[in-house]
Design an enzyme around this catalytic site. Structure first.
Site, PDB file in Angstrom:
ATOM      1  N   ARG A 167     -46.834  93.826  89.094  1.00 32.98           N
ATOM      2  CA  ARG A 167     -48.050  94.489  89.058  1.00 32.98           C
ATOM      3  C   ARG A 167     -49.068  93.541  88.375  1.00 32.98           C
ATOM      4  NH1 ARG A 167     -43.641  97.190  86.714  1.00 32.98           N
ATOM      5  NH2 ARG A 167     -42.943  99.232  87.614  1.00 32.98           N
ATOM      6  N   LYS A 195     -43.431  98.217  82.926  1.00 26.10           N
ATOM      7  CA  LYS A 195     -43.682  99.493  82.122  1.00 26.10           C
ATOM      8  C   LYS A 195     -42.433  99.685  81.175  1.00 26.10           C
ATOM      9  CE  LYS A 195     -46.174 101.750  85.883  1.00 26.10           C
ATOM     10  NZ  LYS A 195     -46.210 102.964  86.988  1.00 26.10           N
ATOM     11  N   HIS A 275     -52.378  96.655  94.094  1.00 21.65           N
ATOM     12  CA  HIS A 275     -51.054  97.592  94.542  1.00 21.65           C
ATOM     13  C   HIS A 275     -50.678  97.400  95.772  1.00 21.65           C
ATOM     14  CE1 HIS A 275     -48.234 100.648  93.406  1.00 21.65           C
ATOM     15  NE2 HIS A 275     -48.570 101.413  94.242  1.00 21.65           N
ATOM     16  N   ARG A 278     -48.778  94.189  96.307  1.00 21.84           N
ATOM     17  CA  ARG A 278     -47.272  94.575  95.776  1.00 21.84           C
ATOM     18  C   ARG A 278     -46.359  95.161  96.827  1.00 21.84           C
ATOM     19  NH1 ARG A 278     -44.214  95.580  91.219  1.00 21.84           N
ATOM     20  NH2 ARG A 278     -43.491  97.892  90.813  1.00 21.84           N
ATOM     21  N   HIS A 301     -38.320  98.602  89.261  1.00 18.47           N
ATOM     22  CA  HIS A 301     -38.148 100.171  88.962  1.00 18.47           C
ATOM     23  C   HIS A 301     -37.144 100.666  88.285  1.00 18.47           C
ATOM     24  CE1 HIS A 301     -40.747 100.445  92.809  1.00 18.47           C
ATOM     25  NE2 HIS A 301     -41.622 100.489  91.855  1.00 18.47           N
ATOM     26  N   TYR A 310     -41.643 104.082  97.111  1.00 15.97           N
ATOM     27  CA  TYR A 310     -42.887 103.184  97.429  1.00 15.97           C
ATOM     28  C   TYR A 310     -42.619 102.157  98.565  1.00 15.97           C
ATOM     29  CZ  TYR A 310     -45.157  99.118  95.312  1.00 15.97           C
ATOM     30  OH  TYR A 310     -46.179  98.064  94.958  1.00 15.97           O
TER      31      TYR A 310
END
Length: 333
Positions: A167, A195, A275, A278, A301, A310
């Site tokens: 990211r 995250k 993004h 990615r 993830h 995704y």
């Protein structure tokens, strides 16, 4: 934001306040939206529908609320309408701009050949040869036609983003010591914090290693003080960030987005946000035969459901696998 764009934005904000009677908070919010949207845009030629869609893509990627997305779209449409009203433009490029729905949809993606074109042009701007080598360091300057540290930094960032699928926030947050745990690009791995403050290690190849070595060689030239430059930017109190902004501090995510926007637009390929780069990396890994679980770990993830939404498998690969695996595919005919 350039002087030209800044002057136009200031004129629009004055119009909102004095003519339209908008509140101070509304004018301030619109100004913030527009200045962020036009960071890196030099002239009105960069005020296009594609660019504004990218701005909204960035906001979606950042997790902005629906109300924020609606306000950004409104500010861009209003700015375009004002430019037409004042005769600066004949057509509002944002007339068809729609507020994106906040849903788990696929971002735009580049084909492998398009990414190659973009990276090759970035490598050329960095003055690197086919092996990534950039001769003559120590005698280079930013004014004699040689590549600047910024050009080399942007090349290294683009190579790293595509090679790892990290990211944009993870790239901006990385420190030099995150390279192999010691600061050595030769380890060909980078530790990132994703995250939920979850840490993972992502691998990269020799092309990224070469790009990072070239960047680290010129990185001291972007540090803010002479002492830091002489010291090579290491030691107690030194700036730890792997990538630096133009003022010598840790690079901002918006600067990374601007670099990706410029690189894709300048290479004549569809302009995308980080993004999208990615997602392009994830697609390339999948098309190369990687298991979905591997892609999940690479992208960081927590849930496989996120990875399945995704990523997508190219039609050609899907058909090839089907022909090999399904007994009624007709492959034996």
């Amino acid at each position: 934001m350039s002087t030209e764009m800044g002057r136009l934005v200031d004129g629009y904000l004055e119009y909102l306040e004095l003519v339209k009677g908008r509140s101070t908070n509304t004018v301030r919010a619109y100004g913030s939206d527009l200045r962020a949207a036009f960071e890196g845009v030099e002239t009105l030629e960069g005020f296009t529908l594609d660019h504004c869609r990218n701005v909204l893509d960035w906001a979606v990627e950042n997790g902005d609320a629906k109300s924020t997305l609606a306000r950004i779209a409104s500010s861009l449409r209003g700015f375009g309408g004002w430019l037409v009203h004042t005769g600066t433009l004949t057509v509002n490029p944002t007339a068809g701009l729609q507020t994106p729905k906040v849903s788990r949809t696929l971002p735009r993606v580049l084909r492998e050949d398009q990414v190659s074109d973009m990276l090759e042009q970035s490598r050329s701007r960095a003055g690197a040869g086919n092996d990534g080598a950039t001769p003559g360091y120590g005698t280079r300057s930013d004014t004699d036609g040689e590549p600047s540290p910024k050009d080399i930094r942007d090349w290294a960032m683009l190579e790293l983003l595509y090679a790892t699928g990290i990211r944009v926030s993870e790239l901006a947050g990385a420190d030099i010591t995150d390279l192999g745990g010691t600061g050595d690009p030769g380890a060909r791995s980078l530790r990132v914090v994703g995250k939920g403050s979850k840490t993972r290690v992502v691998p990269f190849g020799p092309t990224v290693e070469n790009a990072l070595r070239r960047w680290l060689a010129v990185r001291p030239r972007m540090l803010p003080t002479r002492d830091a430059r002489v010291a090579g930017g290491v030691g107690e109190g030194a700036q730890p960030a792997l990538f630096l902004g133009m003022r010598g501090g840790r690079i901002d995510v918006r600067q990374v987005r601007t670099a990706v926007h410029r690189a894709t637009g300048g290479a004549g390929v569809p302009e995308i946000a980080p993004h999208g780069l990615r997602h392009s990396a994830a697609t390339a890994v999948l098309d190369g035969g990687a298991d979905l679980r591997v892609v999940q770990q690479l992208l960081g993830h927590t849930s496989m459901n996120t990875t399945q939404i995704y990523t997508h498998v190219g039609t050609d690969r899907l058909q090839a696998v089907y022909r090999r695996a399904h007994p009624r595919s007709g492959s034996q005919d």
